[in-house]
Design an enzyme around this catalytic site. Structure first.
Site, PDB file in Angstrom:
ATOM      1  N   CYS A  91      -1.456   8.883   1.147  1.00  0.00           N
ATOM      2  CA  CYS A  91      -1.674   7.647   0.383  1.00  0.00           C
ATOM      3  C   CYS A  91      -2.061   6.465   1.264  1.00  0.00           C
ATOM      4  O   CYS A  91      -2.687   5.519   0.796  1.00  0.00           O
ATOM      5  CB  CYS A  91      -0.421   7.275  -0.405  1.00  0.00           C
ATOM      6  SG  CYS A  91       0.331   8.634  -1.302  1.00  0.00           S
ATOM      7  N   HIS A 343      -4.514   4.719  -8.435  1.00  0.00           N
ATOM      8  CA  HIS A 343      -4.248   4.931  -7.010  1.00  0.00           C
ATOM      9  C   HIS A 343      -5.137   6.057  -6.489  1.00  0.00           C
ATOM     10  O   HIS A 343      -4.675   7.168  -6.261  1.00  0.00           O
ATOM     11  CB  HIS A 343      -2.759   5.259  -6.852  1.00  0.00           C
ATOM     12  CG  HIS A 343      -2.321   5.610  -5.474  1.00  0.00           C
ATOM     13  ND1 HIS A 343      -3.003   5.243  -4.326  1.00  0.00           N
ATOM     14  CD2 HIS A 343      -1.227   6.309  -5.044  1.00  0.00           C
ATOM     15  CE1 HIS A 343      -2.354   5.692  -3.272  1.00  0.00           C
ATOM     16  NE2 HIS A 343      -1.276   6.347  -3.686  1.00  0.00           N
ATOM     17  N   CYS A 373       3.897   3.229   0.188  1.00  0.00           N
ATOM     18  CA  CYS A 373       4.621   4.464   0.467  1.00  0.00           C
ATOM     19  C   CYS A 373       3.608   5.585   0.665  1.00  0.00           C
ATOM     20  O   CYS A 373       2.441   5.467   0.284  1.00  0.00           O
ATOM     21  CB  CYS A 373       5.589   4.795  -0.663  1.00  0.00           C
ATOM     22  SG  CYS A 373       4.815   5.105  -2.265  1.00  0.00           S
TER      23      CYS A 373
END
EC number: 2.3.1.16
Length: 388
Positions: A91, A343, A373
């Protein structure tokens, strides 16, 4: 050591992954579009002067495989002499790309780097081809590989209720809707052509993922998706699946000065940390603490914060851990976040940093923090300082 400055940052609109605007647009094209646009916006920097390209992408297969950074650069007609590498910290990939490019400049190995990232989650699903080692469960909980279950764990540990999550999710959509309507995203979105629901080619200059009609009643009606029996995390309080890319131009401060450029911000500190994979969503807390320590700042010095919203439960746990719940509405995700925008994994780091940069300018604050995160237990953070 050289100071690193941000010259500019842009992103594509966020397209819905399921039958969305970019269903016939490839990840390389989203990336190449931004590479070209950055140099149109900043003509003083010549493409051949780029020392390296760092491009985040998580699922490096299919159209995103075989070094998408290089493929996109070739599509963008960037000179063949300019190298490019694809970066993967899940991520946090495009924020890691920012850190890698910045470190090259800090150490004198580069003057100019082009950084960014992309993820087309409609064409290359998040779990495509993933095959975890069977022995991983000897040292890591099996559920740690299911991001939604790690959010459920944080909700239980930090007493984050279903109602709190739904309210946070609604806030994200409301803030993103307001930002769209007020033109707050105009300076960061680089319009691009895609196809509407009827298959008609059109120019997209807005994020199609945002639900302007979101409401608490509908959110409350959704069933928990990861733990149907005792859980509280729903699709509505999770980041949306979307397709998109983001990009930034960074240089040394001395290079910018010699070229007569007006940098928008200076990178003050960068940090990446590890944490327990079972609570991967808590990574922004230690990452932020480390970045603040490196910058010689305290959290009260930070005027605006962009916290990637993987899940409402995860975001609220981090805000609670950083003692930011009371000041959230004044500082955090003022234009909404990934619950509303989506995302796209490899895109999000540079995307939230670009949004942060624009918010800092609009609100006239000195310091800003972007943090997120990372799956399997990591966190990453960047602190930037506005330049007059």
């Amino acid at each position: 050591m050289e100071n690193v400055v941000i010259i500019d940052g842009i992103r594509t609109p966020m397209g819905r992954s399921k039958g969305g605007a970019f269903r016939q647009v490839r990840a390389e094209d989203l990336s190449a579009h931004l590479m070209k646009k950055l140099f149109k916006r900043n003509p003083a920097i010549q493409q051949h002067e780029i020392d390296d390209i760092y491009w985040g992408c998580v699922q490096q297969t299919l159209e995103q495989g075989f070094n998408i950074a290089r493929n996109a650069a070739l599509l963008a007609d960037i000179p063949h002499s300019v190298p490019a590498v694809t970066v993967n910290r899940l991520c946090g990939s495009s924020m890691q790309a920012l850190h890698d490019g910045a470190r090259m400049i800090m150490t004198g190995e580069a003057n100019v780097t082009l950084i960014g990232g992309v993820e087309h989650m409609g064409h290359v699903p998040m779990t495509h081809g993933v095959d975890f080692h069977p022995k991983m469960s000897l040292s890591v909980a099996k559920a740690a590989g299911v991001m939604g279950l790690t959010a459920e764990m944080l909700a239980k540990i930090h007493h984050i209720s279903r109602e709190m999550q739904d309210e946070f999710a609604l806030r994200s959509h409301q803030r993103a809707t307001q930002a769209t309507q007020s033109g707050a995203f105009a300076n960061e979105i680089s319009p691009i052509y895609g196809h509407d629901a009827d298959g008609i080619l059109k120019r997209f200059d807005y994020d199609e993922v945002i639900r302007s009609d979101a409401n608490l009643k509908d959110l409350a009606a959704l069933r928990p998706v990861f733990d149907p029996v005792t859980g509280s995390v729903t699709a509505g309080s999770s980041s949306a699946l979307s397709d998109g890319a983001s990009a930034m131009l960074i240089t040394s401060e001395s290079y910018a000065k010699n070229l007569g450029l007006k940098p928008r911000a200076r990178i003050r500190s960068m940090a990446a940390v590890g944490c327990d994979p079972s609570i991967m969503g808590y990574g922004p807390v230690p990452a932020t603490q480390m970045a603040l320590k490196k910058a010689g700042l305290v959290l009260g010095d930070i005027g605006v914060i962009e916290l990637n919203e993987a899940f409402a439960a995860q975001s609220l746990a981090c805000l609670k851990g950083l003692n930011l719940l009371d000041s959230m509405d004044d500082k955090v995700n003022l234009n909404g976040g990934a619950i509303a925008l989506g995302h796209p994994l490899g895109c999000s780091g540079a995307r939230i940093t670009t949004t942060l940069l624009n918010l800092m300018e609009r609100r006239d604050v000195q310091f800003g923090l972007a943090t997120m995160c990372i799956g399997l237990g990591q966190g990453i953070a960047t602190i930037i300082e506005r330049m007059d």
